[in-house]
Each structure stands twice: as C-alpha cells, then as structure tokens.
Write a protein that holds these residues in place. Sequence first.
Motif, PDB file in Angstrom:
ATOM      1  N   MET A 132       3.143   5.625  -6.028  1.00 34.81           N
ATOM      2  CA  MET A 132       3.019   5.538  -7.483  1.00 34.81           C
ATOM      3  C   MET A 132       1.884   6.410  -8.002  1.00 34.81           C
ATOM      4  O   MET A 132       1.980   6.995  -9.090  1.00 34.81           O
ATOM      5  N   LEU A 133       0.810   6.525  -7.226  1.00 38.05           N
ATOM      6  CA  LEU A 133      -0.316   7.347  -7.666  1.00 38.05           C
ATOM      7  C   LEU A 133      -0.004   8.831  -7.552  1.00 38.05           C
ATOM      8  O   LEU A 133      -0.491   9.631  -8.349  1.00 38.05           O
ATOM      9  N   GLU A 134       0.791   9.193  -6.555  1.00 38.68           N
ATOM     10  CA  GLU A 134       1.150  10.600  -6.364  1.00 38.68           C
ATOM     11  C   GLU A 134       2.641  10.697  -6.075  1.00 38.68           C
ATOM     12  O   GLU A 134       3.058  11.023  -4.962  1.00 38.68           O
ATOM     13  N   PRO A 135       3.504  10.394  -7.054  1.00 40.36           N
ATOM     14  CA  PRO A 135       4.955  10.397  -6.814  1.00 40.36           C
ATOM     15  C   PRO A 135       5.489  11.812  -6.596  1.00 40.36           C
ATOM     16  O   PRO A 135       4.989  12.766  -7.171  1.00 40.36           O
ATOM     17  N   ARG A 136       6.500  11.886  -5.768  1.00 38.86           N
ATOM     18  CA  ARG A 136       7.160  13.171  -5.561  1.00 38.86           C
ATOM     19  C   ARG A 136       8.239  13.362  -6.621  1.00 38.86           C
ATOM     20  O   ARG A 136       8.865  12.418  -7.075  1.00 38.86           O
ATOM     21  N   SER A 137       8.447  14.601  -6.984  1.00 36.26           N
ATOM     22  CA  SER A 137       9.457  14.889  -8.014  1.00 36.26           C
ATOM     23  C   SER A 137      10.842  14.532  -7.490  1.00 36.26           C
ATOM     24  O   SER A 137      11.211  14.878  -6.370  1.00 36.26           O
ATOM     25  N   PRO A 141       0.816  -1.224   0.000  1.00 36.23           N
ATOM     26  CA  PRO A 141       0.000   0.000   0.000  1.00 36.23           C
ATOM     27  C   PRO A 141       0.844   1.267   0.000  1.00 36.23           C
ATOM     28  O   PRO A 141       0.474   2.268  -0.635  1.00 36.23           O
ATOM     29  N   THR A 142       1.983   1.241   0.708  1.00 31.52           N
ATOM     30  CA  THR A 142       2.858   2.418   0.732  1.00 31.52           C
ATOM     31  C   THR A 142       3.396   2.717  -0.666  1.00 31.52           C
ATOM     32  O   THR A 142       3.418   3.877  -1.112  1.00 31.52           O
ATOM     33  N   ALA A 143       3.833   1.675  -1.368  1.00 31.29           N
ATOM     34  CA  ALA A 143       4.362   1.864  -2.718  1.00 31.29           C
ATOM     35  C   ALA A 143       3.272   2.303  -3.691  1.00 31.29           C
ATOM     36  O   ALA A 143       3.497   3.152  -4.559  1.00 31.29           O
ATOM     37  N   LEU A 144       2.065   1.744  -3.546  1.00 31.03           N
ATOM     38  CA  LEU A 144       0.962   2.142  -4.419  1.00 31.03           C
ATOM     39  C   LEU A 144       0.601   3.610  -4.221  1.00 31.03           C
ATOM     40  O   LEU A 144       0.336   4.339  -5.186  1.00 31.03           O
ATOM     41  N   GLY A 145       0.594   4.040  -2.963  1.00 32.95           N
ATOM     42  CA  GLY A 145       0.316   5.449  -2.697  1.00 32.95           C
ATOM     43  C   GLY A 145       1.348   6.358  -3.320  1.00 32.95           C
ATOM     44  O   GLY A 145       1.020   7.435  -3.840  1.00 32.95           O
TER      45      GLY A 145
END
Length: 417
Positions: free
Chosen positions: A60-65, A54-58
């Motif tokens: 991936m949906l809103e990646p930081r620059s 879930p942490t990785a999915l979160g």
Amino acid sequence: MTVLEMLRGVRPSADADEAGGAASQAPSWLPEPVRDVLVGLATGLLSLLVVVVPTALGWMLEPRSGGSMAEPIGAGSSLWLLVQGAHLGSGATKVAFVPLVLGGLAVWLASRGAGRALEGSDVDDEFAADLLPRSVLVVGGRWWLGYAVAVGIASALTLAGSLPLRWPSLAVPLLVVPALALALAIRRLAREADVLGPRFDAVVVPDTVRRASGPARRGLVLLLGLATAVVLTAVGLRWGAVTSLQAEVGAGFLGGLLLIGAQLAALPNLALWVVGLLAGPGFSVVDGAHTSLAGSSTGLMPLVPVFGAMPEPGAYPWFVRLLVLVPVLVGAYVGRRSLAAVARLSSLRTKASVASVACLLVAATIGAFDALGGGSLGAYRLGDMGTPALWTTLVVAVELLVGALAVVAWDAWRLRR
C-alpha cells in the motif's frame, strides 16, 4: 482481549462451588466442539495475519502500477506457508528456505493456541489406548481441524499471488506443524495434571542418553553461538558492502524493515552454513560460488544484502585452515561437561559413552536444523544453497568425537597416575 481469550471464555467452568461443592457452570453461547474448532481456526488466522498484514502495508505504501490488493495478500499467504515448511514455485523454480526463527515462532504460536483449546479438556477422563485422556485427544483433534481450515484458506489465497504453492509440500504445515504444536501444548499440560497414560511409563530413556543431554545442549549452544558470532563479525567488517546492497534493492522504508527482519530471522540458517565452513565441507550461495577454509570462488550472487558480507574470492592463507580445530575444541568442551555429568570414579567405558552420545546428539541436531531450513531460492544456480546437511553432520560428529574422547582419555590417564 484477543480472539483466543474470547473463545476461551465460552467453555463452561468446571470449578467447584465453595459452598455446595457442585460444579458451577458458566453460560456458554457455543457448543464445545464448535468452540474447539474455532480456536484452531483463530490460531491459524492470527498467525497468518502476522505475515499478511506487513506484506499488504508494504504494498500500500509503494503499490505497483496495475497491481491489486490480491497480489500482496496472496504473496503473504505463500510466505506464511513457506515459513512452516511448504515449498513454493513451479517447474524448475523451487523456493524451499525456512528462516528458522520464523519457523520456530510459527510452531510456538500454534502451540499457544493449542494450549488454550486443551485448557477446557477433561484431564480426568479415561485414557485412550493408555496414551492420553480421551477428552484431550478429542479436543486436540478438533483444534487440529480448525487449524487445517486456516491452512486451506491460506492455500487458496496463494492462487491470487505470484508465488505458486507446491501442493505436495502442504503436508508439512498441515500435519507436522500442528503435531509439534500439540506435543508442546500437551507437555505444558502434563506439568499441571497427570495426562500421560501408562504407555509412557514404559518409555525409559537410557541413562547414557539422559546424562548426555545436558552436555549436548551446552555444546550445541556453544557451537551455534560461535558460528553466529562469525556471521555478525563478517557483517560488521563488510558493513559498507551490506548497506550498499540494501540500498540497491530499493525496497523503501517499510520494505527495507521487512527485509532486515527476514535476514535476522535467517541468522540461524547462516550460522549453520558457518558450521559447515568451520567443519570443512564449506557452503555455497549459488552454484559455482563455494566458500571453504581453503578459499572462496566468485559467482553471480542474489541481491540479498547480507551476502555482501561474503569474503573476497581467492585462496586463503594456510593458517585459516586451523579454524577446523574449532569443532574439535567444542568437542573437548562437550567431553568436559560429560565428565561432570557422571561420577568421578565411573568406568572409562561409561565416561566415553556419555561423551560420544553427547557429540552425536549435537551433530544430529545440526543436521536436522540444516535439513529443515532448506536451501533453495529458485532454479538452476539458486537451486542448491547452504552446506550439505548429511556430509556436514558426519564431519561435525567426527570432529566433536575427537575432541571429546581426547578429554576423556586425558582424564583417565590422570586418574591412573
């Protein structure tokens, strides 16, 4: 089919053949020691994935620059170790807060994996030091080794994240969690086979403690249930402030769901804070923001939505202090249940002893849960959160005893009329 089920099937079957009475051996493609270690490794890694995915999915949906996938994997690994009792941070910054629901879930998942490993042990093997069958100890040790490897992998992954691990605290997920898991697994195994050695026969629980366990359990559930109801009521009354903070966090859809889940997992922790409030010591969210039955002081709160349910700062009316009677009434309930656990014509000393032990068990459990949950989310003002565990335990014990012994005394007076 899960990984644990696949590994479960590789151990030779010990079922007797109906025709000839010989043990029918299923083919095995793994040696038993390797299989036990792999079950432990799979247990830890599957539990780790529950947090990391879930942490990785979160992310991936809103990646930081400028970020990489290593960051959420490292953060998820840190969180997995955190819910098992490890501490995070460096220098003055210390994160030591275990959402009790997630901590209990981690132990339960580990116990299921340990149970799968112990299913293949020989329960009829000779006892080691009159404690457990040697095969059970060996299989449990191999499973523990595999779980330790999973903890080591997670510890290495934390180096890629921004939440460093405090290495001395690694003893909790490395030793305490698997020990509890094995204890639960062996307890389940003992219901089906005689695996407890003669040494356990010599362990006799005092009759007073045995009789007090039921009333203590009921009293604990009642006290925590009332405290949880207070938390949910406060959230409902200040729903607007809570949802406003949720929006300010800007966690996005999946991140918002994870944040809600984390707050629900910490509901028992908040209930323990309320127990401290009802008992008298109160609780603090940050240094300088203390809440008690006398009133609440303000302070710069961390951006956690549920803290929006905190009451407005200021002094409370005098009748709010009457809420201190709630633990006393719970103690009266414990006393009533304690009377039901002994014979009607038992001596006053017996009744008072059972009621007193039940109250002490409730207070000790409250203190242990609060100490286990921790109370630090950072440095300085966030370094000491919640209710003081020792002081709350002592106060709760006294208030429960007042209510319980009052009921016992009333019962004795009625019998002598």
